[in-house]
Design a protein around this motif. Structure first.
Motif, short mmCIF file in Angstrom:
data_model
loop_
_atom_site.label_atom_id
_atom_site.label_comp_id
_atom_site.label_asym_id
_atom_site.label_seq_id
_atom_site.Cartn_x
_atom_site.Cartn_y
_atom_site.Cartn_z
N LEU A 101 0.87 -1.05 0.01
CA LEU A 101 -0.03 0.16 -0.12
C LEU A 101 0.91 1.43 -0.34
O LEU A 101 0.40 2.28 -0.61
CB LEU A 101 -1.23 -0.02 1.54
N SER A 102 1.95 1.10 1.02
CA SER A 102 3.00 2.88 0.69
C SER A 102 3.43 2.58 -0.80
O SER A 102 3.39 3.68 -0.52
CB SER A 102 4.37 1.92 1.96
N ASP A 114 6.24 12.78 -4.12
CA ASP A 114 6.41 14.35 -3.54
C ASP A 114 5.65 14.76 -1.87
O ASP A 114 5.84 15.60 -2.15
CB ASP A 114 5.90 15.27 -4.93
N GLU A 115 5.78 13.16 -1.51
CA GLU A 115 4.75 13.18 -0.34
C GLU A 115 6.32 13.13 0.68
O GLU A 115 6.83 12.12 0.69
CB GLU A 115 3.82 12.69 0.07
N ARG A 116 7.00 13.36 1.61
CA ARG A 116 7.67 13.31 3.28
C ARG A 116 6.53 12.69 3.95
O ARG A 116 5.92 12.49 4.46
CB ARG A 116 8.11 14.61 3.85
N ILE A 117 7.84 11.29 3.91
CA ILE A 117 6.85 9.82 4.83
C ILE A 117 8.12 9.78 6.12
O ILE A 117 9.08 9.38 5.49
CB ILE A 117 6.42 8.87 3.75
N HIS A 119 11.78 10.21 -0.65
CA HIS A 119 11.85 11.16 0.87
C HIS A 119 11.00 10.44 1.79
O HIS A 119 10.13 10.29 2.13
CB HIS A 119 10.72 12.02 0.36
N VAL A 120 11.90 9.50 2.35
CA VAL A 120 11.50 8.80 3.48
C VAL A 120 12.35 8.89 4.62
O VAL A 120 13.80 8.68 4.40
CB VAL A 120 11.58 7.01 2.87
N ILE A 131 2.39 9.59 8.33
CA ILE A 131 3.15 9.08 9.61
C ILE A 131 2.93 7.14 9.01
O ILE A 131 1.61 7.07 9.27
CB ILE A 131 3.08 9.31 10.59
N ILE A 132 3.99 6.72 9.32
CA ILE A 132 3.83 5.02 9.21
C ILE A 132 3.55 4.81 10.36
O ILE A 132 5.45 4.62 10.82
CB ILE A 132 3.87 4.57 7.93
#
Length: 462
Positions: free
Chosen positions: A253-254, A260-263, A278-279, A312-313
């Motif tokens: 799913l991730s 372009d998102e910060r995870i 960007h992790v 946030i994961i």
């Protein structure tokens, strides 16, 4: 690290039966374990050769250059056999070289099991009993360690590079291997059968969504819906039992999160294999030998809020960190995901409620349930069925509150049709319930249009 220091005292012999691999990929003719004198002779020779090789090997050799070290070991190995006038058959020679190399560069008797891609879990119950999981089923393998001290040395080799410790005052530890595989070790006095190691292996090639569909774990329609949910920033909880495939699904799913998102990922032992650039990966830390320096999941969740996350994961929620995770989901961090252990979607809500109470905030039950119902949009429940297969069995929407109760709506559910008498496999399919989720406005706002057929509308029931 000095190679001699790394393998200090690791020259104990391993019985021939311990290296009789259970898979064709690793099989080489071995001395039958029933031949006691022959086995003892083989072990003595191996011990002599290994001890001399270690004393001859350059202590400053760089063990990270595996191919170069293997060549050096092979040259010394052949030289020692020649000098000692040791005559071995070709299979025995190859087998002994593999064993010695595994002791120096790998994890001893566990090395061939770690290299076997058909194995998903390795379980060591003391030095004599080693089990593996293949295709969801557990089998015993004809391998052993020499003694419990040998098992302890392998555990130390795993945990030492991570700054973790395991001893009588701290007799269990979570760690990971260099490839990301998760390791749990428990030693006496807690374990009464000797040192116990459990290794959840990671596939070198992460499982793809196409493979999950091929295995029957999920349907294309459900995948399309979940992809839309991730893209539209729906808050998701993945629930299920141990080994049901929660982390695998979370990885899949991730992959749908925009690049372009910060995870920010937060885990006890880093397992997630996100493919975005960007992790930021955060890992909790146990207390040191003085009982200080512990960093909890809850502290990391709070800190992550200051790191400008888009998502946030949390690898797994298992304690009072649930409160902070719910707060994050309720304060502008939509699209967050986590996993937890439970028996059903309804039980997931009960566990979240219980874990939130563990925070000691003395919140009213209704306030906690309102937090849960407001924060969580979707619960995906996985199970490992009786035939060993892992399947998504429920995709349920958290629709709100009715009085004091959080309401759930099953959007997809697994319908078992029987068991195949020839293969003993569970037969069935993940079916749509015919209901559309209430958060469809989130999908619309993201410009995502899903066909009504995905939700089973117009589908004929048999």
């Amino acid at each position: 690290m000095s190679i001699l220091r790394r393998i200090k005292n690791d020259s104990d012999p391993v019985t021939p039966s311990s290296q009789t691999p259970a898979t064709p990929a690793q099989s080489r003719p071995a001395v039958p374990p029933s031949q006691g004198p022959v086995s003892d002779k083989y072990a003595d020779i191996k011990n002599r050769v290994q001890t001399k090789l270690l004393s001859t090997l350059n202590p400053s050799i760089d063990v990270s250059k595996v191919d170069e070290v293997r060549r050096t070991i092979f040259e010394l190995f052949e030289q020692i056999l020649s000098e000692e006038n040791i005559i071995l058959s070709k299979p025995e020679r190859a087998r002994m070289f593999d064993q010695i190399t595994a002791e120096i560069l790998g994890f001893g008797p566990l090395q061939p099991l770690l290299e076997d891609e058909t194995i998903t879990e390795i379980m060591v119950n003391g030095h004599k009993n080693i089990y593996v999981e293949r295709k969801g089923k557990i089998y015993r393998v004809p391998m052993t360690f020499e003694n419990n001290e040998h098992v302890m040395r392998i555990i130390e080799r795993i945990v030492s590079p991570l700054g973790r410790r395991i001893d009588e005052s701290s007799p269990y530890v979570d760690a990971r291997l260099p490839d990301g595989s998760r390791v749990n070790a428990v030693i006496p006095p807690i374990s009464l059968v000797g040192p116990v190691i459990t290794i959840r292996k990671f596939s070198k090639k992460p499982i793809t969504v196409d493979q999950m569909i091929e295995y029957g774990s999920i349907t294309p329609e459900a995948v399309e819906f979940l992809k839309a949910c991730v893209t539209a920033r729906v808050n998701i909880v993945i629930s299920g039992g141990t080994g049901s495939g929660k982390t695998t699904l979370l990885n899949v799913l991730s992959s749908y999160i925009p690049t372009d998102e910060r995870i920010i990922t937060i885990e006890n032992a880093a397992e997630l294999q996100l493919r975005q650039e960007h992790v930021v990966t955060l890992e909790s830390r146990p207390p040191n030998i003085e009982g200080k320096g512990e960093i909890t999941i809850r502290q990391l969740v709070v800190n992550a809020l200051r790191m400008r996350p888009d998502r946030i994961i949390v690898g797994e929620i298992r304690d009072e960190a649930a409160l902070d995770m719910l707060q994050a989901m309720n304060t502008g961090h939509d699209g967050s995901m986590t996993t937890l252990h439970s028996n059903s979607p309804r039980d997931s809500l009960a566990r979240l409620e219980t874990m939130t109470m563990m925070a000691g905030m003395d919140l009213p039950v209704r306030a906690i349930r309102e937090q849960v119902s407001s924060a969580i949009d979707l619960i995906i429940h996985q199970e490992r069925l009786r035939d060993g297969t892992r399947k998504v069995v429920y995709i349920s929407e958290v629709t709100g509150m009715e009085g004091e109760i959080i309401t759930l709506t099953d959007l997809f559910f697994f319908e078992q049709t029987g068991i195949n008498p020839n293969t003993n496999k569970v037969e069935g399919r993940l079916r749509a319930s015919g209901l559309r989720p209430k958060f469809m406005d989130k999908l619309d706002a993201a410009g995502i249009k899903l066909s009504p057929s995905i939700f089973g509308m117009g589908e004929r029931r048999r």
